[in-house]
Write a protein that holds these residues in place. Structure first.
Motif, PDB file in Angstrom:
ATOM      1  N   LEU A 192      29.950  -2.651 -21.170  1.00 31.83           N
ATOM      2  CA  LEU A 192      29.624  -2.641 -19.742  1.00 31.83           C
ATOM      3  C   LEU A 192      29.251  -4.046 -19.274  1.00 31.83           C
ATOM      4  O   LEU A 192      29.575  -4.460 -18.156  1.00 31.83           O
ATOM      5  CB  LEU A 192      28.487  -1.652 -19.454  1.00 31.83           C
ATOM      6  CG  LEU A 192      28.905  -0.180 -19.557  1.00 31.83           C
ATOM      7  CD1 LEU A 192      27.753   0.740 -19.185  1.00 31.83           C
ATOM      8  CD2 LEU A 192      30.107   0.117 -18.674  1.00 31.83           C
ATOM      9  N   ARG A 205      30.965  -6.258 -16.453  1.00 28.88           N
ATOM     10  CA  ARG A 205      30.180  -6.824 -15.369  1.00 28.88           C
ATOM     11  C   ARG A 205      30.421  -8.331 -15.227  1.00 28.88           C
ATOM     12  O   ARG A 205      30.510  -8.865 -14.141  1.00 28.88           O
ATOM     13  CB  ARG A 205      28.686  -6.593 -15.673  1.00 28.88           C
ATOM     14  CG  ARG A 205      27.885  -5.986 -14.544  1.00 28.88           C
ATOM     15  CD  ARG A 205      26.543  -5.475 -15.057  1.00 28.88           C
ATOM     16  NE  ARG A 205      25.681  -6.535 -15.559  1.00 28.88           N
ATOM     17  CZ  ARG A 205      24.961  -7.340 -14.765  1.00 28.88           C
ATOM     18  NH1 ARG A 205      24.998  -7.199 -13.464  1.00 28.88           N
ATOM     19  NH2 ARG A 205      24.203  -8.270 -15.289  1.00 28.88           N
ATOM     20  N   ALA A 244      34.514 -11.594 -14.620  1.00 28.20           N
ATOM     21  CA  ALA A 244      35.003 -12.613 -13.686  1.00 28.20           C
ATOM     22  C   ALA A 244      34.435 -13.987 -14.028  1.00 28.20           C
ATOM     23  O   ALA A 244      34.901 -15.001 -13.519  1.00 28.20           O
ATOM     24  CB  ALA A 244      34.648 -12.234 -12.253  1.00 28.20           C
ATOM     25  N   GLY A 268      31.504   4.613 -17.696  1.00 31.65           N
ATOM     26  CA  GLY A 268      30.449   3.695 -17.273  1.00 31.65           C
ATOM     27  C   GLY A 268      30.997   2.599 -16.375  1.00 31.65           C
ATOM     28  O   GLY A 268      30.366   2.204 -15.390  1.00 31.65           O
ATOM     29  N   VAL A 269      32.180   2.126 -16.697  1.00 37.80           N
ATOM     30  CA  VAL A 269      32.826   1.073 -15.913  1.00 37.80           C
ATOM     31  C   VAL A 269      33.069   1.543 -14.487  1.00 37.80           C
ATOM     32  O   VAL A 269      32.883   0.815 -13.515  1.00 37.80           O
ATOM     33  CB  VAL A 269      34.158   0.676 -16.589  1.00 37.80           C
ATOM     34  CG1 VAL A 269      35.107   0.053 -15.596  1.00 37.80           C
ATOM     35  CG2 VAL A 269      33.877  -0.255 -17.755  1.00 37.80           C
ATOM     36  N   GLU A 270      33.438   2.797 -14.392  1.00 39.77           N
ATOM     37  CA  GLU A 270      33.703   3.403 -13.085  1.00 39.77           C
ATOM     38  C   GLU A 270      32.517   3.200 -12.135  1.00 39.77           C
ATOM     39  O   GLU A 270      32.687   2.957 -10.952  1.00 39.77           O
ATOM     40  CB  GLU A 270      33.964   4.900 -13.301  1.00 39.77           C
ATOM     41  CG  GLU A 270      34.663   5.608 -12.180  1.00 39.77           C
ATOM     42  CD  GLU A 270      36.097   5.129 -12.021  1.00 39.77           C
ATOM     43  OE1 GLU A 270      36.432   4.763 -10.901  1.00 39.77           O
ATOM     44  OE2 GLU A 270      36.858   5.103 -13.023  1.00 39.77           O
ATOM     45  N   THR A 316      30.071   0.813 -12.415  1.00 38.45           N
ATOM     46  CA  THR A 316      29.389  -0.474 -12.588  1.00 38.45           C
ATOM     47  C   THR A 316      30.045  -1.560 -11.755  1.00 38.45           C
ATOM     48  O   THR A 316      31.240  -1.823 -11.881  1.00 38.45           O
ATOM     49  CB  THR A 316      29.413  -0.902 -14.073  1.00 38.45           C
ATOM     50  OG1 THR A 316      28.819   0.131 -14.845  1.00 38.45           O
ATOM     51  CG2 THR A 316      28.630  -2.194 -14.277  1.00 38.45           C
ATOM     52  N   ARG A 317      29.238  -2.155 -10.898  1.00 35.90           N
ATOM     53  CA  ARG A 317      29.725  -3.235 -10.056  1.00 35.90           C
ATOM     54  C   ARG A 317      29.889  -4.516 -10.871  1.00 35.90           C
ATOM     55  O   ARG A 317      29.052  -4.819 -11.712  1.00 35.90           O
ATOM     56  CB  ARG A 317      28.703  -3.471  -8.945  1.00 35.90           C
ATOM     57  CG  ARG A 317      29.233  -4.213  -7.761  1.00 35.90           C
ATOM     58  CD  ARG A 317      28.105  -4.459  -6.758  1.00 35.90           C
ATOM     59  NE  ARG A 317      28.054  -5.869  -6.419  1.00 35.90           N
ATOM     60  CZ  ARG A 317      28.923  -6.452  -5.593  1.00 35.90           C
ATOM     61  NH1 ARG A 317      29.857  -5.761  -5.032  1.00 35.90           N
ATOM     62  NH2 ARG A 317      28.839  -7.741  -5.342  1.00 35.90           N
ATOM     63  N   GLN A 318      30.938  -5.264 -10.589  1.00 33.64           N
ATOM     64  CA  GLN A 318      31.156  -6.512 -11.320  1.00 33.64           C
ATOM     65  C   GLN A 318      30.478  -7.684 -10.623  1.00 33.64           C
ATOM     66  O   GLN A 318      30.341  -7.691  -9.397  1.00 33.64           O
ATOM     67  CB  GLN A 318      32.657  -6.798 -11.426  1.00 33.64           C
ATOM     68  CG  GLN A 318      33.375  -5.846 -12.349  1.00 33.64           C
ATOM     69  CD  GLN A 318      34.842  -6.200 -12.490  1.00 33.64           C
ATOM     70  OE1 GLN A 318      35.591  -6.126 -11.536  1.00 33.64           O
ATOM     71  NE2 GLN A 318      35.249  -6.573 -13.685  1.00 33.64           N
ATOM     72  N   LEU A 319      30.069  -8.659 -11.404  1.00 34.76           N
ATOM     73  CA  LEU A 319      29.509  -9.878 -10.824  1.00 34.76           C
ATOM     74  C   LEU A 319      30.634 -10.732 -10.259  1.00 34.76           C
ATOM     75  O   LEU A 319      31.738 -10.735 -10.798  1.00 34.76           O
ATOM     76  CB  LEU A 319      28.777 -10.679 -11.905  1.00 34.76           C
ATOM     77  CG  LEU A 319      27.515 -10.032 -12.481  1.00 34.76           C
ATOM     78  CD1 LEU A 319      27.010 -10.863 -13.660  1.00 34.76           C
ATOM     79  CD2 LEU A 319      26.446  -9.927 -11.419  1.00 34.76           C
ATOM     80  N   PRO A 320      30.360 -11.457  -9.190  1.00 30.56           N
ATOM     81  CA  PRO A 320      31.392 -12.353  -8.661  1.00 30.56           C
ATOM     82  C   PRO A 320      31.606 -13.519  -9.620  1.00 30.56           C
ATOM     83  O   PRO A 320      30.733 -13.803 -10.435  1.00 30.56           O
ATOM     84  CB  PRO A 320      30.783 -12.843  -7.349  1.00 30.56           C
ATOM     85  CG  PRO A 320      29.311 -12.717  -7.547  1.00 30.56           C
ATOM     86  CD  PRO A 320      29.099 -11.553  -8.467  1.00 30.56           C
ATOM     87  N   PRO A 321      32.764 -14.185  -9.509  1.00 29.23           N
ATOM     88  CA  PRO A 321      32.980 -15.349 -10.382  1.00 29.23           C
ATOM     89  C   PRO A 321      32.004 -16.458 -10.009  1.00 29.23           C
ATOM     90  O   PRO A 321      31.496 -16.495  -8.894  1.00 29.23           O
ATOM     91  CB  PRO A 321      34.415 -15.764 -10.073  1.00 29.23           C
ATOM     92  CG  PRO A 321      34.702 -15.192  -8.735  1.00 29.23           C
ATOM     93  CD  PRO A 321      33.871 -13.957  -8.593  1.00 29.23           C
TER      94      PRO A 321
END
Lengths: 224, 237
Positions: A93, A97, A100, B69-71, B73-78
């Protein structure tokens, strides 16, 4: 770069190194637990970059490519299977996260994911340890793993290291270099703890970890 | 400043064999030593191969759990490319940040007079500042041991503190912000250990403050730091 397959089987030919348009098929050519190092590495880079753009299929491919490495490494450090599953899940996870922020210029995806996994496992060991025996000194802690740990590390390295070349390169290290590196990496000890367990001065252990890794790097041909 | 033998710790660092204190020193050193950073990268790649030798397939059920879980979970910006920016750009960012901090101080002052009327405005200002601070983080950020970054901008007798991507602490632990200066070190606030991102406006009150530091402390905070400093950001670039 390693030429041998981790299982000792010959490395399958996957044609050209994975290109963006071939990532999916490359990933499929390496089912879980049978990663061919060279191609896996570049495929992992591409999959991770695509995952960084929100591509969940690419992330699933990355999981298939690296889950055995992550789980095996975490389990080696933590031992407990249930905890290892939990940490493996946390690691992936976290990979999702942070995807990127992966920069292939600064290292490959396999190494990036492995560092993250190792760090998580070690943090887990140390926080559990801190909770249970915060007061104890390293010397008092030694029985936890001293006899078993000592022999077992050697045994693990002898029995469980499947990369022939890695084994050969480890064989080129002095005993102190090898023990310092494997005890720290596989058991999650700090260099001060390793020094205590090996009854060796702290600065010596610190130096042996570095020059041992450098010797391994040169032997394995890990370049920038 | 890092101890003279910090460089020899690259091996132990790559193996995660350092305690928090040593790790902080090494990370500080790496930020100023590209050659060392490259060495660490290579030694980590070696460590990864040691890890690969332990490969073992996880139970198949884990795959579904991870993907589920990925579904959610928000990703961090680059990270924005920052290294190439000129020091002039950086000065502009800092100047603008200081101006923005001034706006927020004004807004907060107004809140005291007419809370309800001004609250929304203050929130808006704070949000703008937050956005601004993140733009600034790329150029003036300092690494936090364990992950994340710390950036500060001073304006008059206030300092704007912005930390991003702080790793979650274990239960019962908080991040604590400190201001150091000739008069010593004093607490300027406690931050939820699971907050992740933090934007705070801090009053320096006494002149001569030198740096903002961050430690992890027991819930409620401590009188003085009880653990190694995780990050330090000087107030004057």
């Amino acid at each position: 770069m390693l030429a041998d397959h981790p299982d000792g089987r010959p490395l399958r030919s996957v044609g050209d190194r994975a290109r963006a348009d071939a990532v999916a098929s490359t990933a499929a050519a390496f089912p879980e637990g049978s990663t061919g190092p060279g191609s896996a590495r570049s495929a992992a880079d591409l999959l991770l970059q695509r995952a960084g753009r929100g591509d969940q299929d690419a992330f699933a491919g990355l999981y298939d490519l690296l889950s055995a490495r992550v789980f095996g490494l975490v389990r080696r450090v933590l031992r407990d299977p249930a905890q290892s599953e939990e940490v493996t899940q946390e690691v992936f996870l976290e990979v999702w996260r942070r995807a990127a922020r992966f920069d292939p210029e600064l290292g490959n995806a396999m190494s990036w994911v492995s560092s993250l996994a190792h760090r998580r496992a070690v943090d887990r060991v140390r926080s559990a340890q801190a909770a249970t025996d915060r007061e104890r000194k390293v010397s008092a802690m030694a029985p936890r793993d001293s006899d078993a740990g000592h022999d077992e590390v050697g045994e693990q390295v002898e029995l469980r290291l499947e990369y022939e070349r890695l084994r050969r390169c480890l064989g080129n290290l002095t005993e102190l270099q090898r023990e310092s590196i494997t005890m720290a990496y596989y058991n999650g000890y700090t260099y001060r703890e390793v020094a205590e367990l090996l009854a060796t001065p702290v600065p010596t252990v610190k130096t042996r970890m570095r020059d041992g890794l450098i010797r391994l790097r040169d032997c394995l041909g890990v370049g920038a | 400043m890092t101890p003279p033998d910090t460089h020899t710790l690259t091996g132990a660092y790559a193996l995660d064999a350092l305690d928090d204190y040593d790790r902080g020193n090494v990370e500080q050193h790496l930020a100023d030593c590209p050659v060392c950073a490259e060495e660490v990268e290579q030694l980590r790649a070696v460590a990864a191969l040691l890890g690969a030798a332990a490969a073992e397939s996880p139970p198949p059920s884990l795959r579904a759990a991870v993907l589920a879980g990925v579904e959610g979970t928000r990703q961090l910006p680059p990270r924005l490319a920052s290294r190439a920016r000129s020091s002039r750009t950086r000065r502009l960012y800092v100047a603008a940040a200081s101006a923005a901090a001034g706006l927020v101080i004004a807004a907060f002052g107004a809140v005291a007079v007419d809370q309800h009327h001004q609250l929304d405005q203050a929130r808006g200002q704070a949000a703008n500042l937050g956005a601004f601070a993140s733009a600034m983080a790329g150029t003036t950020s300092h690494p936090v041991t364990g992950g994340g970054t710390l950036a500060v901008a001073a304006a008059g007798d206030h300092v704007f503190v912005s930390a991003r991507d702080l790793p979650a602490l274990s239960a019962g632990r908080v991040y604590q912000l400190w201001l150091t200066g000739p008069a010593g070190i004093r607490s300027v606030g406690v931050v939820d250990g699971r907050a992740g991102d933090v934007n705070r406006l801090v009053k320096t009150s006494t002149s001569g403050a030198v740096a903002v530091k961050v430690t992890a402390e027991p819930a409620g905070g401590s009188e003085q730091p009880t653990t190694p400093v995780l990050a330090s950001a000087p107030l004057r670039a």
